[in-house]
Write a protein that holds these residues in place. Structure first.
Motif, mmCIF file in Angstrom:
data_model
loop_
_atom_site.group_PDB
_atom_site.id
_atom_site.type_symbol
_atom_site.label_atom_id
_atom_site.label_comp_id
_atom_site.label_asym_id
_atom_site.label_seq_id
_atom_site.Cartn_x
_atom_site.Cartn_y
_atom_site.Cartn_z
ATOM 1 N N ILE A 14 41.027 19.472 92.495
ATOM 2 C CA ILE A 14 40.407 18.162 92.267
ATOM 3 C C ILE A 14 40.717 17.320 93.493
ATOM 4 C CG2 ILE A 14 40.358 16.088 90.831
ATOM 5 C CD1 ILE A 14 39.235 18.303 89.220
ATOM 6 N N ARG A 15 39.655 17.007 94.260
ATOM 7 C CA ARG A 15 39.839 16.229 95.491
ATOM 8 C C ARG A 15 39.977 14.752 95.141
ATOM 9 N NH1 ARG A 15 34.526 17.381 97.463
ATOM 10 N NH2 ARG A 15 34.231 18.420 95.489
ATOM 11 N N ALA A 16 40.580 13.994 96.061
ATOM 12 C CA ALA A 16 40.882 12.595 95.772
ATOM 13 C C ALA A 16 39.635 11.715 95.796
ATOM 14 C CB ALA A 16 41.901 12.079 96.774
ATOM 15 N N ILE A 82 27.663 21.700 84.977
ATOM 16 C CA ILE A 82 29.122 21.800 84.787
ATOM 17 C C ILE A 82 29.787 21.534 86.137
ATOM 18 C CG2 ILE A 82 31.027 23.230 83.942
ATOM 19 C CD1 ILE A 82 28.957 25.029 82.568
ATOM 20 N N GLU A 83 30.661 20.522 86.174
ATOM 21 C CA GLU A 83 31.306 20.127 87.442
ATOM 22 C C GLU A 83 32.627 19.437 87.114
ATOM 23 O OE1 GLU A 83 32.671 19.597 90.672
ATOM 24 O OE2 GLU A 83 30.641 20.202 91.143
ATOM 25 N N VAL A 84 33.636 19.660 87.963
ATOM 26 C CA VAL A 84 34.958 19.077 87.718
ATOM 27 C C VAL A 84 35.246 17.834 88.565
ATOM 28 C CG1 VAL A 84 36.095 21.178 86.900
ATOM 29 C CG2 VAL A 84 35.965 20.725 89.365
ATOM 30 N N HIS A 85 34.394 17.539 89.543
ATOM 31 C CA HIS A 85 34.664 16.467 90.503
ATOM 32 C C HIS A 85 34.095 15.138 89.966
ATOM 33 C CE1 HIS A 85 35.710 14.891 94.362
ATOM 34 N NE2 HIS A 85 34.471 14.662 94.733
ATOM 35 N N HIS A 109 34.229 19.833 83.192
ATOM 36 C CA HIS A 109 35.368 20.707 82.871
ATOM 37 C C HIS A 109 35.208 22.013 83.643
ATOM 38 C CE1 HIS A 109 38.753 21.558 80.166
ATOM 39 N NE2 HIS A 109 38.327 22.821 80.177
ATOM 40 N N ASP A 110 36.292 22.787 83.716
ATOM 41 C CA ASP A 110 36.281 24.085 84.397
ATOM 42 C C ASP A 110 35.215 25.005 83.776
ATOM 43 O OD1 ASP A 110 36.806 26.598 85.434
ATOM 44 O OD2 ASP A 110 38.975 26.413 85.252
ATOM 45 N N ALA A 111 34.274 25.437 84.609
ATOM 46 C CA ALA A 111 33.173 26.273 84.117
ATOM 47 C C ALA A 111 33.671 27.582 83.492
ATOM 48 C CB ALA A 111 32.209 26.576 85.262
HETATM 49 C C1 LIG Z 1 31.231 23.460 97.923
HETATM 50 S S1 LIG Z 1 30.835 22.475 96.555
HETATM 51 C C2 LIG Z 1 29.060 22.703 96.418
HETATM 52 C C3 LIG Z 1 28.407 21.630 95.593
HETATM 53 C C4 LIG Z 1 26.903 21.754 95.362
HETATM 54 N N1 LIG Z 1 26.565 22.930 94.591
HETATM 55 C C5 LIG Z 1 26.133 21.735 96.670
HETATM 56 O O1 LIG Z 1 25.380 22.685 96.926
HETATM 57 O O2 LIG Z 1 26.248 20.749 97.423
HETATM 58 C C6 LIG Z 1 31.450 23.427 95.178
HETATM 59 C C7 LIG Z 1 31.554 22.595 93.902
HETATM 60 O O3 LIG Z 1 31.935 23.450 92.824
HETATM 61 C C8 LIG Z 1 32.828 22.724 91.982
HETATM 62 N N2 LIG Z 1 33.616 23.741 91.241
HETATM 63 C C9 LIG Z 1 34.401 24.697 91.773
HETATM 64 N N3 LIG Z 1 34.943 25.447 90.808
HETATM 65 C C10 LIG Z 1 34.476 24.958 89.624
HETATM 66 C C11 LIG Z 1 34.702 25.307 88.281
HETATM 67 N N4 LIG Z 1 35.511 26.320 87.944
HETATM 68 N N5 LIG Z 1 34.084 24.595 87.318
HETATM 69 C C12 LIG Z 1 33.267 23.547 87.652
HETATM 70 N N6 LIG Z 1 33.022 23.175 88.916
HETATM 71 C C13 LIG Z 1 33.623 23.855 89.898
HETATM 72 C C14 LIG Z 1 33.633 21.869 92.942
HETATM 73 O O4 LIG Z 1 34.191 20.742 92.313
HETATM 74 C C15 LIG Z 1 32.575 21.474 93.985
HETATM 75 O O5 LIG Z 1 31.957 20.257 93.675
#
Ligand SMILES: C[S@@+](CC[C@H](N)C(=O)[O-])C[C@H]1O[C@@H](n2cnc3c(N)ncnc32)[C@H](O)[C@@H]1O
Length: 228
Positions: A14-16, A82-85, A109-111
């Motif tokens: 989780i980035r700031a 689904i996204e954690v950020h 939440h964590d996918a």
């Molecule tokens: C490199 S970014 C790409 C974001 C977007 N898909 C794009 O093309 O710009 C990867 C994203 O996957 C999310 N992520 C990574 N593992 C995850 C998980 N287990 N569950 C949900 N989100 C996840 C991260 O928070 C991040 O926002």
């Protein structure tokens, strides 16, 4: 949670990153409309969307550009992000409000846990995973999302004939994806080597345009969930 699902290695940190005031407002005010809380039990997706329609999931949607475009252009498909950020989720909610989307819901939440516990079997027709974190260092490879265990979770939730689309800008990860998917009996590549031209459902983002200017490549892959 069952011990086999208790994970120590996660595919994200989780980035700031700062959540803007507008994103924060959307996270509070629009969550009841678009948000689904994580719970370790299967969702009733027909009740959630109020209809039985084809369904897609985008995993790790980032700021949600591709997901918003897909949901707007495919009102006949029910979409789940689904996204954690948190700032990314807030950004998506702002877009969903602005476009007044009725076919979009979000889980923050964590996918891995969502797929394992909240999505019913064979419920999803399309899955998009665009630019998952590449974790380029060897000691971090175990953090990559695309692993045999995760592919088994995808196989469980996807309906026979369903489409899995992947994209990465990290060539070694593209080959890793091909190896892992190639070893799964639940998926078949849509082309001889799995690689496809950029699909129309994946918009060209600012990030990718910058990569193009710098001469970076992008690898798109497409697989079919094989019927039983
Ligand atoms: C490199 S970014 C790409 C974001 C977007 N898909 C794009 O093309 O710009 C990867 C994203 O996957 C999310 N992520 C990574 N593992 C995850 C998980 N287990 N569950 C949900 N989100 C996840 C991260 O928070 C991040 O926002």
């Amino acid at each position: 949670m069952p011990p086999e699902l208790r994970r120590s290695v996660r595919s994200y940190v989780i980035r700031a990153g700062r959540t803007t005031a507008a994103q924060q407002r959307a996270l509070t005010e629009s969550w009841p409309r678009f948000g689904l809380d994580f719970a370790p039990e299967p969702l009733d997706l027909e009740r959630v969307f109020g209809r039985r329609a084809p369904r897609m999931i985008e995993i790790g949607f980032g700021a949600g550009e591709a997901l918003l475009a897909f949901a707007s252009e495919h009102p006949e498909v029910d979409c789940l992000g689904i996204e954690v950020h948190p700032p990314g989720v807030g950004h998506l909610l702002l877009g969903a409000e602005a476009a007044d989307l009725h076919n979009l819901r979000v889980i923050a939440h964590d996918a891995v846990e969502v797929l394992a516990q909240q999505i019913p079997p064979a419920a999803i027709d399309i899955v998009h995973i665009f630019f998952p974190d590449p974790w380029p260092k060897k000691r971090h490879h175990k953090r990559r999302l695309i692993q045999p265990e995760f592919v088994a979770l995808l196989a469980r939730v996807m309906a026979p004939g369903g489409t899995l689309r992947l994209a990465t800008d990290w060539e070694p990860y593209a080959h890793h994806m091909r190896e892992v998917l190639g070893a799964s009996s639940a998926f078949r590549a849509r082309t001889a080597d799995g690689f496809v031209p950029r699909p129309s459902v994946r918009p060209l983002t600012r990030f990718e345009r910058r990569g193009q200017r710098l001469g970076h490549g992008v690898w798109d892959l497409e697989y079919e969930r094989i019927g039983v």
